[in-house]
Design an enzyme around this catalytic site. Structure first.
Site, mmCIF file in Angstrom:
data_model
loop_
_atom_site.group_PDB
_atom_site.id
_atom_site.type_symbol
_atom_site.label_atom_id
_atom_site.label_comp_id
_atom_site.label_asym_id
_atom_site.label_seq_id
_atom_site.Cartn_x
_atom_site.Cartn_y
_atom_site.Cartn_z
ATOM 1 N N HIS A 1 -11.405 -6.332 8.125
ATOM 2 C CA HIS A 1 -12.128 -6.059 6.861
ATOM 3 C C HIS A 1 -13.361 -5.201 7.118
ATOM 4 O O HIS A 1 -14.337 -5.259 6.375
ATOM 5 C CB HIS A 1 -12.571 -7.351 6.183
ATOM 6 C CG HIS A 1 -11.467 -8.292 5.863
ATOM 7 N ND1 HIS A 1 -10.981 -9.191 6.779
ATOM 8 C CD2 HIS A 1 -10.741 -8.477 4.728
ATOM 9 C CE1 HIS A 1 -10.004 -9.890 6.220
ATOM 10 N NE2 HIS A 1 -9.838 -9.485 4.993
ATOM 11 N N TYR B 1 -6.281 -1.903 5.419
ATOM 12 C CA TYR B 1 -4.905 -2.155 4.960
ATOM 13 C C TYR B 1 -4.244 -0.898 4.427
ATOM 14 O O TYR B 1 -3.211 -0.953 3.759
ATOM 15 C CB TYR B 1 -4.912 -3.245 3.886
ATOM 16 C CG TYR B 1 -5.577 -4.509 4.349
ATOM 17 C CD1 TYR B 1 -5.326 -5.016 5.628
ATOM 18 C CD2 TYR B 1 -6.472 -5.201 3.546
ATOM 19 C CE1 TYR B 1 -5.942 -6.163 6.079
ATOM 20 C CE2 TYR B 1 -7.090 -6.352 3.994
ATOM 21 C CZ TYR B 1 -6.826 -6.823 5.255
ATOM 22 O OH TYR B 1 -7.431 -7.966 5.698
ATOM 23 N N ILE B 2 -4.817 0.241 4.763
ATOM 24 C CA ILE B 2 -4.281 1.502 4.245
ATOM 25 C C ILE B 2 -3.078 1.983 5.067
ATOM 26 O O ILE B 2 -2.272 2.792 4.593
ATOM 27 C CB ILE B 2 -5.388 2.581 4.225
ATOM 28 C CG1 ILE B 2 -5.031 3.692 3.227
ATOM 29 C CG2 ILE B 2 -5.651 3.138 5.638
ATOM 30 C CD1 ILE B 2 -6.173 4.640 2.925
ATOM 31 N N PHE C 1 -8.793 -2.871 1.095
ATOM 32 C CA PHE C 1 -9.662 -2.621 2.251
ATOM 33 C C PHE C 1 -9.040 -1.464 3.030
ATOM 34 O O PHE C 1 -7.818 -1.407 3.159
ATOM 35 C CB PHE C 1 -9.739 -3.844 3.179
ATOM 36 C CG PHE C 1 -10.566 -4.983 2.655
ATOM 37 C CD1 PHE C 1 -11.919 -5.111 2.993
ATOM 38 C CD2 PHE C 1 -10.004 -5.941 1.822
ATOM 39 C CE1 PHE C 1 -12.677 -6.176 2.514
ATOM 40 C CE2 PHE C 1 -10.760 -6.997 1.333
ATOM 41 C CZ PHE C 1 -12.101 -7.119 1.683
ATOM 42 N N ALA C 2 -9.876 -0.586 3.573
ATOM 43 C CA ALA C 2 -9.340 0.542 4.338
ATOM 44 C C ALA C 2 -8.498 0.035 5.506
ATOM 45 O O ALA C 2 -7.564 0.706 5.939
ATOM 46 C CB ALA C 2 -10.475 1.421 4.857
ATOM 47 N N GLU D 1 0.834 -1.205 0.000
ATOM 48 C CA GLU D 1 0.000 0.000 0.000
ATOM 49 C C GLU D 1 0.870 1.256 0.000
ATOM 50 O O GLU D 1 0.510 2.265 -0.607
ATOM 51 C CB GLU D 1 -0.938 -0.017 1.207
ATOM 52 C CG GLU D 1 -1.997 -1.130 1.152
ATOM 53 C CD GLU D 1 -1.450 -2.523 1.387
ATOM 54 O OE1 GLU D 1 -0.336 -2.657 1.925
ATOM 55 O OE2 GLU D 1 -2.136 -3.508 1.023
HETATM 56 C C1 LIG Z 1 -1.667 -5.320 4.228
HETATM 57 C C2 LIG Z 1 -2.643 -6.142 3.450
HETATM 58 N N1 LIG Z 1 -2.923 -5.808 2.161
HETATM 59 C C3 LIG Z 1 -3.830 -6.520 1.447
HETATM 60 C C4 LIG Z 1 -4.498 -7.599 2.008
HETATM 61 C C5 LIG Z 1 -5.557 -8.368 1.204
HETATM 62 N N2 LIG Z 1 -5.053 -9.707 0.845
HETATM 63 C C6 LIG Z 1 -5.292 -10.793 1.607
HETATM 64 S S1 LIG Z 1 -4.514 -12.174 1.028
HETATM 65 C C7 LIG Z 1 -3.867 -11.332 -0.289
HETATM 66 C C8 LIG Z 1 -2.966 -12.039 -1.264
HETATM 67 C C9 LIG Z 1 -1.721 -12.588 -0.584
HETATM 68 O O1 LIG Z 1 -0.952 -13.330 -1.509
HETATM 69 P P1 LIG Z 1 0.350 -14.080 -1.014
HETATM 70 O O2 LIG Z 1 1.159 -13.150 -0.151
HETATM 71 O O3 LIG Z 1 1.040 -14.641 -2.212
HETATM 72 O O4 LIG Z 1 -0.154 -15.230 -0.058
HETATM 73 P P2 LIG Z 1 -1.056 -16.484 -0.493
HETATM 74 O O5 LIG Z 1 -2.499 -16.057 -0.329
HETATM 75 O O6 LIG Z 1 -0.719 -16.824 -1.901
HETATM 76 O O7 LIG Z 1 -0.704 -17.582 0.463
HETATM 77 C C10 LIG Z 1 -4.252 -9.980 -0.267
HETATM 78 C C11 LIG Z 1 -3.872 -8.975 -1.279
HETATM 79 C C12 LIG Z 1 -4.172 -7.908 3.358
HETATM 80 N N3 LIG Z 1 -4.763 -8.945 3.981
HETATM 81 N N4 LIG Z 1 -3.256 -7.174 4.034
#
Ligand SMILES: Cc1ncc(C[n+]2csc(CCOP(=O)(O)OP(=O)(O)O)c2C)c(N)n1
Ligand SMILES: Cc1ncc(C[n+]2csc(CCOP(=O)(O)OP(=O)(O)O)c2C)c(N)n1
Ligand SMILES: [Mg+2]
Ligand SMILES: [Mg+2]
Lengths: 343, 413, 343, 413
Positions: free
Chosen positions: C134, C91-92, C88-89, C65
């Site tokens: 979330h 995660y801002i 999602f906010a 982010e």
């Molecule tokens: C700081 C943050 N940004 C965005 C998200 C939303 N999010 C949840 S899982 C995910 C993908 C993660 O991918 P990866 O790190 O490759 O792990 P995997 O799910 O493949 O095990 C995202 C973008 C979050 N949970 N936390």
């Protein structure tokens, strides 16, 4: 006072002494941050601690506020009592996620299985020509975070006692240090010679261990005309302005913003019927807003005049215009007049 | 050195020398002929892996130039580079003294690092946007920004284009490809990547060049910059100025077990160069290489400028409190001005007399300009900045709540 | 309405349409964020934009982010109009420093030489069993930041018009999207069948370009009993609760928190003499505090009863207890009773 | 692939295949005998540079074991590993189905990645604290945490040790060395470093092991973890689970021009291993190596577990919307359960019959446990969680303002 033997200290010395006392009595206490080790911190708050307690107990970190808070969380969850310094509150934002999403949430998320009893010390406020990035007062960005405690002392005695309380607290504590008060009380006028803590009674600091509890205001002056709520540097400006305005004010040094001593606050406002709120931070969504709302909720029927907020402007903290930005005596006196209904 | 830390298994790195020690840097080999070869600027990034751990040098201490990296620079350009560095140093000295006299709140010198900013700027186009830290004033001097305006910014006076809003040395000179310097470390690395992506998006061949100190590479923004520059093949140069110190922390606090800062780029598939930052010609050559790579679509290069901060961090600290007083003298890579001077004399394009004269010229010129600047105000006298300007430029247009605050402010006057 | 031809849209479609309109008429507009490219975003807000406008105009970013906001600042300073999505906010925060210290400060710091006309879109609020990470509503952490604008629509019509205004604004704008309203208005009771925007008049969205200005409230209901200040999801809860409580309320949808339409707000409160403030965010230092303070400052002598804040609790947003946390109709009705002096 | 992005010079990476394409991964060489040698766990970090770009494998597809990394594991331990993986998969399948029936709000499977969590846990001490993501439930299964308690957490019911506070799969099991999983990606990498530093400070030989997906390596916390682990030689293992996908984004968005995620550690002077994450024995061996290095004071190791996410990201997405439906099948590294099974059969310690029986056992056992768990409540019926518990554990002690809010809440009931 827990301890009769006292020593005259300025606020930096009192803060250092608090860490020294805790490091001496509890090997779980570690101190770290940018330049805090050998050098002793840009404001000298940790000077001598590395030499006395060892490199592994007081050390420099990489320039990474997120990393600093992150390791503090891991250490705290693993039983230590880390005391992390963020060099200026203006630089705490890279660590904001670790503070708000992690330190403040760990206990809740794990339903008490893990917790983060850490202390984050950081200097706040202006008055040193630090401009937009060495003058901020971000307290309101932290009082909105459930799970975190936010406190701010206004003198050496409270600083030491509150820092010890913070280190022993089992929840994360943000400990804000008004840098303009490090060397002495500041009454808001940069053109008068600065006063030191050397001869001030609040510079008389007990040696050894003592605590100043969170959630209890310190009443500086007993008065019936109005109530002035202030914290940090503004406590001293309030005192000077009230004197200058010739009003007899209940001046409350809040000391702890979250938890807040709303009982003492409303008791005072119910008595005086008038309330002036001061802070150096920008106005909109500053902590003064929460104070104003809570006072109105608790004391509506006793209020004889609108609550007045005197704050920094809704601009970044300018450099050359520092004293036009700072809520100094003139602005506070205008606020007093306003709340007294004189204007 | 690990003595103290062995009080427990927690290891904490320490610099080799502290005040009281006699610094000896003979362990740092100064490579003479070991400068790595100069690959094609559009080469595969793997061909620059060795460059991340070796050191690109052009000038020997005796002034000879050696190796693949000798840039084609006319004597005039070299002399301009020399003069820009001397002017930068003269200005730093003057401003430092004036700060001590209370004319301004703060100042930061770049002594020992002048080649990094001046040679770098010289190898770029003026429309290539640089994202400097507070220690690249040499870029402005080289690009011909008004020294008086720079001084007025430090004095926060009526001549300050920023109208007193920012602390000294946080310059902003858009017309000279100098991005507004942030007081927050590291943040501009990733912004520069965004700027470069915008250049690519617009099909321009402009590039961006961002600077960070070695200490601030620990911030997340440095990581973001490497990652996004890699993912989008952004036309940027990411410069790490390793001047060995971050205020009181030696470079080992940021480097850890890592050997070099340039090597941090290898894992991202970026081109990586490590250059003797006190070697004007080497900095020029490395920058030229990286700029060509970026301009032609080859993507980003991470350059570590290996140099040394010869003075305190700023006017706020005393370096002898955390490092040996004579460390700057014994640091084995010499002084950038001395070294370029030696080279110019060696090739018969300069001599001691002209050098001494020019040194005096710079002093005088700076003194003159400063006099003019000071006429417009100082912090100790009056800054002559209208206080009401503090409400401007928060937003493009003044919102109602600020208008109300302006009215409230009037009541204080 | 600027444009007579309308189309029935839900809030996601309206938001997407705003980006589509701007991307079509202005090649400087870029859209990016986590999963926004080929996939079209986890809430589908950018679905189809990559296919229509090209990979280089709507693309995925690394999960960073801080990096997302950082490149947006660089692009904006260089003349583009980036629209960044934060998934999602909640995660801002890793981007907080880039927003608060950089995007919001660039214009000031450079005295107008550089600026950051960027838009950050992010979903806020609970109601989807998203738990602590979330469901957050962090608006108050941004309304304290001078240099930033913070807005939050409550319906498709406003969402499109306000997003176009945000993209065209020359200052950074944080555009908050109440995710519980994406598919339809939500009156606060999860057990009643959910309503869609399909038949709602605010789901009638003009095609093409139109703007809804910042700093102007939308009055939903004209009443004389009390004033209810709400934004986002709580606008609909307010409507339902007022009906259920049988009060005749002035309900104001603030839409824009900073700048704030304090004129319309105080005009209403002066008329009704009573004010109820609603938000989903945690109470302490929430935006309701600022609203309460400003209303009291502007309307003190017209207030017949204490201002009441109805908010989320000062806890993280729990998962299983979601509806006990959410300030639903019951809590709002209690607030109405309180402000009406019935309890 | 760069067709579209060439509409401008701004480059945006794309995965090789999208829905509708016929995925062909023959370009990904599956190294058979090219597994790099196994250096001494206390070797200099340079000796692991090649390990960052190659791939540590032990099992051939035919079940044979080859190379330096063959771990000493009894047949019983291998069979336990196999069963733990099968149990994990059976639980995932059951919970996924139950989520579809509305019994819980959300669920996340780890299908295809079971070896990473199970083998890793098996190679650690139970008091080594792991900092997992939402995809390492195999650690809990291997360490013998109560599956019923895990299920109750997902159901947020009366048996949920977290009393409904967290969304499903964000488990916390301190007694099983399983740190409370955060919903915020990446944050725990640096916390694990702090935990490890505390172990070192206390002169214990405990270590920490942190997990991140390849996508979340883009967060600053990953950078902080590499940097602090390097600077303080923290006894930690930093694991990157590269399962090729981050929700809908292919690994190239995070990797950029970088070849591997393990290589990101080289610039920090960390030991770096890249392992076939579908090879149970290889994951065990790599973990054992890194654990020994950390325990003996050798510092941190970055391990990239190269694997594949065979299902959707969570119950909230449909993977066929962004990748070819059959990609999981054609992915060249096989299935971790199948591969360990083949090996056990090859060495005569297992057979098809026992495998089929065990598969059935796991299903039945999971179904039984689930029945028990569901009795304690579900989201669709009643969670049986006392609403007032939402006010607990915000702070150690209930502050006044929360007491007041509890009173206000009572008025709603
Ligand atoms: C700081 C943050 N940004 C965005 C998200 C939303 N999010 C949840 S899982 C995910 C993908 C993660 O991918 P990866 O790190 O490759 O792990 P995997 O799910 O493949 O095990 C995202 C973008 C979050 N949970 N936390
Ligand atoms: C985010 C942030 N953290 C801390 C600081 C305080 N600070 C200012 S300069 C400095 C040292 C920087 O060292 P380095 O990056 O090596 O740059 P150098 O000064 O050596 O050029 C620090 C810690 C800051 N300005 N911003
Ligand atoms: Mg440095
Ligand atoms: Mg992944």
């Amino acid at each position: 006072m827990a301890n009769p033997v006292t020593k005259q200290m300025n606020m930096i010395e009192a803060i250092r002494d608090a860490m020294d006392v805790k490091m001496t009595e509890d090997s779980d206490v570690l101190v770290f941050g940018e330049d805090v080790g050998y050098f002793g911190g840009v404001f000298r708050a940790t000077a001598g601690l590395q030499e006395k307690h060892g490199l592994h107990r007081c050390f420099d970190t990489p320039i990474s506020e997120g990393g600093i808070v992150g390791i503090a969380i891991g250490m705290a969850a693993n039983g230590l009592r880390p005391v992390a310094e963020i060099q200026f509150a203006d630089y705490i934002y890279p660590g904001y996620d670790q503070i708000a999403s992690e330190a403040a949430r760990l206990r809740y998320r794990s339903n008490g299985e893990f917790s983060a009893p850490l202390t984050i010390r950081t200097p706040v406020g202006g008055g040193i020509y630090g401009g937009t990035t060495h003058s901020q007062s971000p307290e309101a960005l932290f009082t909105h975070i459930a799970g975190l405690k936010t406190v701010i002392p206004s003198n050496p005695y409270d600083a030491k006692g509150m820092l010890i309380t913070a280190i022993e607290d089992n929840d994360p504590v943000l400990f804000l240090e008004p840098k303009r008060l490090y060397n002495g009380p500041f009454y808001g006028d940069p053109h008068t010679p600065s006063v030191s803590w050397a001869k001030h009674e609040l510079g008389e600091v007990p040696e050894g261990h003592y605590k100043v509890p969170f959630g209890k205001v310190r009443k500086i002056n007993e008065g019936s005309d109005l109530t002035i709520l202030a914290y940090g540097t503004m406590v001293w400006v309030a005192e000077a302005a009230a004197k200058a305005a010739g009003v007899n004010a209940d001046i409350l040094d809040l000391r702890s913003l979250l938890p807040l001593d709303i009982e003492a606050i409303s008791e005072s406002v119910k008595k005086t019927g008038r309330c002036l709120i001061l802070h150096e931070a920008t106005r909109t969504s500053g902590f003064g807003a929460e104070l104003s709302a809570q006072v109105a909720e608790a004391c509506f029927f006793s209020l004889e005049a609108p609550i007045v907020r005197v704050t920094g402007w809704d601009t970044p903290y300018p450099h050359a215009q520092e004293w036009a930005y700072f809520p100094g005596p003139k602005r506070v006196i205008n606020g007093i007049r306003k709340v007294m209904g004189d204007i | 050195m690990t003595k103290k830390s062995n009080q427990s298994r927690l290891y904490v790195p320490e610099p080799p020398f502290r005040p009281g020690d006699t610094p000896d840097y003979s362990h740092i080999a100064v490579p003479a002929n070991h400068t790595p070869p100069r690959p094609d600027p559009l080469c595969d990034d793997h061909e620059t892996v060795e460059h991340a751990t070796s050191l690109i040098r052009v000038m020997r201490f005796n002034g000879d130039v050696v190796g693949d990296w000798v840039p084609e620079l006319t004597a005039d350009m070299k002399r301009k580079g020399l003069r820009d560095m001397m002017l930068t140093r003269a200005m730093d000295d003057r401003m430092f003294t004036m700060q001590r006299q209370g004319k301004m709140s703060f100042y930061m010198k770049s002594r020992g690092e002048e080649a990094v900013s001046v040679a770098h700027a010289m190898a770029l186009r003026i429309d290539d946007m640089t994202f400097p830290t507070y220690r690249q004033q040499g870029i402005l001097i080289n690009r011909g920004a008004s020294i008086k305006e720079m001084m007025c910014q430090c004095l926060s006076n009526a001549g300050d284009r920023l109208q007193g809003k920012s602390i000294p040395v946080l310059y902003s000179f858009r017309d000279f490809g100098f991005f507004s310097v942030s007081g927050n470390l590291g943040t501009q690395m990733i912004q520069a990547v965004g700027w470069g992506m915008a250049e690519a998006y617009k099909d321009s061949d402009g590039i961006a060049s961002a600077f960070t100190g070695e200490g601030a590479t620990a911030e997340g923004d440095f990581h973001y910059a490497l990652n996004f520059a890699s993912t989008y093949r952004a036309p940027v140069i990411l410069n790490v100025v390793n001047n060995q110190w971050a205020i009181s922390s030696f470079q080992g606090i940021a480097a850890g077990e890592g050997e070099t800062f340039a090597a941090r780029g290898c894992g991202f598939g970026l081109a990586t160069l490590r250059v003797d930052g006190n070697d004007f010609l080497a900095v020029y050559a490395a920058t030229q290489w990286a700029a060509e790579r970026a301009r032609k679509g080859g993507g980003a290069t991470l350059i570590e400028h290996f140099t040394y901060r010869k003075e305190g961090h700023s006017t706020s600290d005393d370096p002898t409190k955390y490092r040996p007083e004579n460390e700057p003298e014994v640091w084995p890579f010499g002084d950038p001005i001395e070294r370029l001077k030696t080279h110019l004399i060696k090739i018969g394009e300069w001599d001691e007399g002209r050098h001494a004269a020019q040194e005096e010229d710079c002093k005088v010129e700076i003194r003159q300009i400063y006099k003019e600047a000071e006429k417009m105000g100082t912090l100790s006298s009056a800054t002559n900045v209208n206080d009401f300007t503090m409400f401007e430029q928060v937003y493009e247009e003044l919102p109602n709540h600020l208008e109300a605050q302006i009215e409230a402010f009037k009541e204080e006057l």
